[in-house]
Each structure stands twice: as C-alpha cells, then as structure tokens.
Enzyme design. Structure first.
Site, PDB file in Angstrom:
ATOM      1  N   SER A  16       0.747  -4.031  -4.282  1.00 41.36           N
ATOM      2  CA  SER A  16      -0.706  -3.405  -4.189  1.00 41.36           C
ATOM      3  C   SER A  16      -1.827  -4.261  -3.967  1.00 41.36           C
ATOM      4  CB  SER A  16      -0.850  -2.482  -5.518  1.00 41.36           C
ATOM      5  OG  SER A  16       0.144  -1.517  -5.888  1.00 41.36           O
ATOM      6  N   ALA A  23       0.977  -1.129  -0.027  1.00 42.46           N
ATOM      7  CA  ALA A  23       0.162   0.098  -0.101  1.00 42.46           C
ATOM      8  C   ALA A  23       0.872   1.168  -0.065  1.00 42.46           C
ATOM      9  CB  ALA A  23      -1.020   0.081   1.123  1.00 42.46           C
ATOM     10  N   ALA A  24       1.593   1.408   0.889  1.00 43.49           N
ATOM     11  CA  ALA A  24       2.410   2.797   1.155  1.00 43.49           C
ATOM     12  C   ALA A  24       3.346   2.875  -0.067  1.00 43.49           C
ATOM     13  CB  ALA A  24       3.057   2.818   2.622  1.00 43.49           C
ATOM     14  N   TYR A  77     -31.930  11.097   9.461  1.00 41.18           N
ATOM     15  CA  TYR A  77     -32.790  10.021  10.118  1.00 41.18           C
ATOM     16  C   TYR A  77     -34.110   9.684   9.269  1.00 41.18           C
ATOM     17  CZ  TYR A  77     -37.033   8.688  12.645  1.00 41.18           C
ATOM     18  OH  TYR A  77     -37.876   8.023  13.162  1.00 41.18           O
ATOM     19  N   CYS A  93      -5.694  -6.618   4.547  1.00 39.61           N
ATOM     20  CA  CYS A  93      -7.050  -6.709   5.096  1.00 39.61           C
ATOM     21  C   CYS A  93      -7.964  -7.593   4.752  1.00 39.61           C
ATOM     22  CB  CYS A  93      -7.805  -5.432   5.176  1.00 39.61           C
ATOM     23  SG  CYS A  93      -6.452  -4.086   5.988  1.00 39.61           S
ATOM     24  N   ASP A 145       2.752   0.536   7.727  1.00 32.88           N
ATOM     25  CA  ASP A 145       2.771  -0.015   9.192  1.00 32.88           C
ATOM     26  C   ASP A 145       4.109  -0.105   9.735  1.00 32.88           C
ATOM     27  OD1 ASP A 145       0.362  -0.624   8.509  1.00 32.88           O
ATOM     28  OD2 ASP A 145       0.508  -2.868   8.191  1.00 32.88           O
ATOM     29  N   ARG A 173       2.494   9.929 -11.448  1.00 32.30           N
ATOM     30  CA  ARG A 173       1.680  10.882 -11.928  1.00 32.30           C
ATOM     31  C   ARG A 173       2.166  12.177 -12.057  1.00 32.30           C
ATOM     32  NH1 ARG A 173      -1.665   8.362  -7.736  1.00 32.30           N
ATOM     33  NH2 ARG A 173      -2.770   6.655  -8.621  1.00 32.30           N
TER      34      ARG A 173
END
Length: 465
Positions: free
Chosen positions: A49, A19-20, A438, A53, A295, A30
């Site tokens: 990538s 991820a990081a 609501y 989780c 992490d 980019r």
C-alpha cells in the site's frame, strides 16, 4: 491440502500488495469478517500500500523518508485480519485447481494455496530493452519502493555527477527533475521527435524548451543502441548511432508494460496491449471467481471506445475498491476512463485528457484543433503565470475530444475541467457556459480552458477559418 470448503470461511487470495490488491483486500474485509472471508495477500517486495507515484519526489529529496510514501504497512494490514506475506512471489496460477503456487524469496520454499476468489494485481514492469550493457551496475528501472531504494543507493556511491535518462515520458521527465535536484548533470535521450509522447508534438515542443531552460540536455530522435560498462561492470556511457553520453547512473524512463506473465501462462485473456481483459465488475473475462485490477489490466477509453493500458494509481485504487465490493457480496462497476494525467518537471506543469490528434485519426474521427495562450490569473494580478491550452473537438458535432495544457503554476489541475466535460460527453459550445469560479487571484475572466472551448466552438461552426 484439503481444498473442500465444508463449513470454513471462503478464501480470497491476492497477488500483489500495492494499490489495487490491498484496496481490494481492505474493502472486502470491511464487508466481511475473518469468520466469513479469509484473505491472503502475496507481495514479492518489502512494502504494501505505497505510492509508486511518489518515488521521483523521494529520489529528488522533496520526500525525505520512505515511510511517508506508505499508506499502510504489512503489519497494519495483518492487524485488520489480512494475512500479508511479503517477500513471497506467486510463480504459478492453477486455474482448474483453484490454487496458486508461491515461493518464499528468502528460503526458496514453495507451497500451494487454494482460493475461492483470486485477485490478480501484479502491476506493471518498466520497459527494459534488450541492449548490450543493459544489465550493468547503475542501470535502473523505477517502479517499486525497492527500485527507488536501489537507485538512491547507486546515487550515494556514484563516482561522478552525470546522469542519463532514457525516455521522455512521465517517468523520464519526473526522474530528470529528481536527478537535477540531486545535483546531477542530466541528459535525456528520447527516441521521439519531442518529449512527452502523450502530448501532440507541438505541445511536446513546449516541454522540450522548458526542460532545456532548466539545464536539462534534451536529445530527441535518438535511438539508444548500447550501454557501455567500465572494467568493474559499472555503467559508464549510453550510446546512440551518432553519439556517446557519459553516465555515472542511468534511469530507464521508457515506460511500462502490464506484468501479465503469470496470467498469460495460466491461459487468461489478454488484450492487444498485453493487459488482462475484464468485465465492468473487474472480473477476468470468462472466469467466475478471478478478478484483476490496476496496472496489469486494460480499461475502456470512453472517448475512443477502445481498450487502453493506462498505468495510474488513481485507477488502481478504484479497481481495488470495486473488486473488494464484489467479493464482499455487494455490487460495483468501473465504467472506463477518459485518459487524464498530470505531471511536472521543475516548475513546468504538464496535463492531458482525452485524445491526441493521432488517437482521433486512428479511430476515424474528423476534428478541429485550436490552441490558445493564457495566464493562470488575471493578467494584472501579481505572479500570473503563462499557459498554453490545446483543444480537440469533433467536426460538425463539436463534441469535446481532448485537451492538453502546458504551463507554470496553476496550469496542470485545470485539466480536470476538461476531464469532467469529456466524461459528461459535452460539446465545446456547452462548455463555454460552465459556471466556473472567478476572481483575479485564481483566473482571468475567461478561464483558459473555457477560452479554448470558445475558440473551438467557432472553429466547429467554421472549420475552414
């Protein structure tokens, strides 16, 4: 190798392809093309990538194909001009020389690669206690997709259907559900008084009761002393001081620690939890061209005002975006976190944000606590589900300090209301005026979080009642 820049493009080297690391590489790409910035990423596994989780849901069968957990393959990154080298492990960082030494895990060949910008995204490693039998076949930590595949392989060839999960944090309870879904008899051995130490014990008790109702055997206040293997070296049982639990497979859910051995060997600064220390731009403190995220770093807790280690993919992706933006010549910062997390075991949803009681005491805060019982929808609406909300507020000021929620469908994501309120520094009294949506299918007239805020506001005004 000539490391002088001359007219060549500058080089960004990334250690860690999840991820990081790959968010940083992609964002930098980019902003700068290959003629301006060369990007080399080293990943010791097979995948890049991916969603760590999602591993419990892959193991449990809700996700049927590992490819569903991969956001971008190494090939896709290479097509975007990022030189991804999988099955290659960085084994040394030479800070004065601005280079890293990497080993090809297939051939064993090693080589040095110079960098102008270094991104350390080495993640975390599962806690693996030094116990007799811990290296037996069938004992698994679960952190990467390769770990998940190894566990699935064990489950396919296990001689029986008894599983023991050691530890009852997020990983432990999610893996307990996965193994239940696989048809295993599951025992969770937990050293704490209740599961989910990220909650206060009274809320952890609710998780305990729900897990027991799902057929999971919970063993609390139990310290694992050894694992026993059979004659073939396969795990056969988990031992505590008082009992022995048969096991055809063991999953370690004790938690994770920052994987910072490379950084430590290079003399880079670590915090009290073992994670790298960075500034707001995610630059390693004391370094001009070394960055770190995910992490392996510690982050500022905005409520407690202290550094913490929190291993979550949400933070890792944000860190990567910030690093890539800064390396790419723009500017971004990461201010900190409030400690929000959500999980589930079977149909039980578990969420928390901010401080627990012991966290508040540790930083010297005086506080009040309230707990309310509510429902996910109007009580008369079909399929309304119960939930319990616990809230901490600062004595006198009424500043919101933390919220914990345990309940069924519709409970977990309500913690986001509290996460926003914490980030904004709101008081519980101010929270009671929030204009939340609501309708009976979605909430009682007083949303459970606001009902807790209303009760907390009264407790702040009259703390002895």
């Amino acid at each position: 190798m000539d490391t002088s820049q001359g007219s060549r493009a500058s080089r960004m080297v990334v250690i860690g392809g999840d991820a990081a690391g790959m968010s940083a590489a992609s964002q930098a790409r980019r902003l700068k093309g290959p003629d301006e910035l060369e990007i080399v990423a080293f990943e010791r596994g097979h995948f890049t990538s991916y969603s760590a989780c999602g591993i419990p849901y892959w193991v449990g069968g809700q996700v049927t194909d590992v490819d569903e957990l991969v956001a971008r393959t190494p090939e896709a990154h290479r097509e975007r001009g990022i030189d991804v080298r999988t099955r290659t492990e960085v084994v040394e960082i030479d800070v004065p020389g601005q280079r890293v030494r990497a080993r090809d895990l297939g051939s064993g060949a090693e080589s040095w690669t110079p960098y102008d910008h270094l991104v350390i995204a080495t993640g975390a490693r599962p806690v693996r206690p030094d116990l007799p039998g811990i290296d037996a076949s069938g004992v698994h930590g679960v952190q990467t997709l390769d770990d998940g595949q190894a566990l699935l392989d064990t489950l396919e060839r296990a001689p029986g259907r008894q599983a023991v999960v050691v530890g009852a944090g997020y990983i432990g309870v999610e893996m307990a559900e996965a193994l239940i879904n696989r048809g295993y008899e599951v025992t969770v051995v937990n050293r704490g008084a209740e599961p989910m130490s990220t909650l206060d014990p009274d809320m952890g008790r609710l998780v305990h009761e729900a897990m027991a109702g799902m057929g999971i055997t919970m063993v609390n206040d139990a310290e694992v002393t050894a694992l026993r293997a059979d004659a073939g070296g396969r795990v056969a049982a988990v031992l505590t001081r008082d009992a022995e639990y048969p096991a055809d497979v063991v999953v370690l859910g004790i938690g994770v620690r920052p994987e910072t051995s490379l950084a430590a060997a290079a003399g880079l600064p670590l915090g009290e939890h073992g994670g790298l220390l960075t500034d707001l731009a995610m630059r390693v403190r004391g370094q001009e061209n070394i960055w770190a995220g995910g992490d392996c770093v510690e982050v500022l807790d905005l409520v407690a005002g202290r550094e913490r280690h929190i291993a979550l993919g949400t933070h890792a992706n944000k860190h990567g975006q910030i690093i890539g933006t800064n390396v790419g010549g723009d500017y971004a910062t990461f201010p900190g976190v409030v400690g929000t997390a959500v999980s589930k075991v079977c149909d039980l949803e578990i969420a928390r944000t901010g401080l627990r009681e012991k966290d508040a005491r540790r930083v010297g805060l005086r506080f009040v606590t309230v707990t309310i019982e509510s429902t996910s929808r109007a009580g008369y609406y079909p399929d309304s589900a119960p939930m319990t909300v616990k809230m901490l507020a600062e004595h006198r000021t009424g500043r919101l300090l933390g919220v914990q929620i345990v309940g069924r469908e519709g409970a977990g994501k309500r913690v986001d209301i509290a996460a926003v309120a914490l980030t904004a520094g709101m008081t519980v009294d101010r929270m009671t005026t929030l204009d939340l949506g609501y309708a009976p299918p979605f909430s009682p007239v007083w949303d459970p979080v606001l009902a807790a805020a209303r009760k907390a506001s009264k407790a702040v005004r009259n703390p002895t009642s």
